[in-house]
Design an enzyme around this catalytic site. Structure first.
Site, mmCIF file in Angstrom:
data_model
loop_
_atom_site.group_PDB
_atom_site.id
_atom_site.type_symbol
_atom_site.label_atom_id
_atom_site.label_comp_id
_atom_site.label_asym_id
_atom_site.label_seq_id
_atom_site.Cartn_x
_atom_site.Cartn_y
_atom_site.Cartn_z
ATOM 1 N N THR A 195 1.020 -1.758 0.094
ATOM 2 C CA THR A 195 -0.009 0.008 0.024
ATOM 3 C C THR A 195 0.558 1.134 -0.070
ATOM 4 O O THR A 195 1.820 1.066 0.531
ATOM 5 C CB THR A 195 -0.900 -0.257 0.779
ATOM 6 O OG1 THR A 195 -1.593 1.586 1.455
ATOM 7 C CG2 THR A 195 -0.034 -0.495 2.488
ATOM 8 N N CYS A 234 -2.342 4.930 -5.556
ATOM 9 C CA CYS A 234 -2.790 4.560 -4.501
ATOM 10 C C CYS A 234 -2.533 2.916 -5.134
ATOM 11 O O CYS A 234 -3.053 2.625 -6.119
ATOM 12 C CB CYS A 234 -4.044 5.276 -3.977
ATOM 13 S SG CYS A 234 -4.860 3.822 -2.990
#
Length: 230
Positions: A83, A197
């Site tokens: 992430t 992202c």
């Protein structure tokens, strides 16, 4: 082949992409029935997301440090945090283990330099777009100027990530919104746009725009596979 340790679950939707891409890349490199040697520690994102909202980053760091240590004990030769946002605690995770951590911004910056990009747009969570941990690393290590959308657009980008993409919801309306924001970043001088992202690549792909896109999930995976096979 080295064993890749992955801290996932943030969200699990993008962790699925990591698992698929890591195995496909190893198979393409080695052929036959080869796949990635991989250990996954998938955390409960509800707990992480609540701590993010309340700004309790030290507590998120403790969770990820424990996950990294478990991966090291299980035999991981290096670590990925699957992430972008949680790289805000990457330095704490690095200090908690004795194996390397491959930083997602470094994988991205390396590719930007190869492509001759000196000014880039960044899309991601509000944390990634507004705090310095990601943008400053690209500037300090790679000499790249980073620009982000305006405040209204940042909120829209952030909300789509958490309200839709993290839940596996793909909307053509949201894709159109992202396309418009990408075009505006390009008009403001960005030579390309970072999909900063790991869920954004589920929504927007290169065929959706003429602006060069840099999918951090794919770039992170490429760096990991290079290290695993080195």
């Amino acid at each position: 082949m080295k064993t890749i340790g992955v801290i996932g679950g943030m969200s699990w939707e993008s962790t699925v992409s990591y698992y698929q891409l890591l195995n496909k890349a190893v198979n393409q490199a080695k052929g036959g029935f080869h796949s990635a040697k991989l250990i996954l520690n998938s955390v409960d994102f509800a707990e992480i997301e609540q701590l993010q909202r309340s700004g309790e980053w030290d507590k998120t760091a403790a969770i990820l440090c424990e996950a990294a240590q478990s991966l090291e004990r299980a035999g991981a030769d290096f670590i990925l945090i699957a992430t972008n946002t949680m790289h805000i605690v990457a330095s704490q995770v690095e200090e908690a283990v004795n194996v390397p951590l491959i930083h997602i911004a470094d994988a991205t910056g390396t590719q930007l330099v190869k492509q001759g990009i000196t000014k880039v747009g960044l899309l991601g969570t509000a944390f990634t777009m507004e705090q310095a941990f990601y943008k400053q690393r690209l500037t300090d290590k790679f000499g790249i100027e980073v620009i982000v959308p305006n405040g209204v657009q940042r909120k829209l980008v952030h909300d789509i990530i958490y309200d839709e993409l993290c839940k596996g919801q793909i909307s053509s309306r949201s894709r159109n919104d992202y396309q418009s924001i990408i075009e505006e970043l390009s008009e403001n001088g960005a030579q390309g746009v970072i999909l900063g992202c790991t869920e954004i690549g589920l929504l927007v792909k290169q065929e959706d725009t003429n602006v060069p896109l840099f999918d951090t999930t794919k770039l992170h995976v490429e760096a990991a596979v290079h290290e695993a096979l080195r």
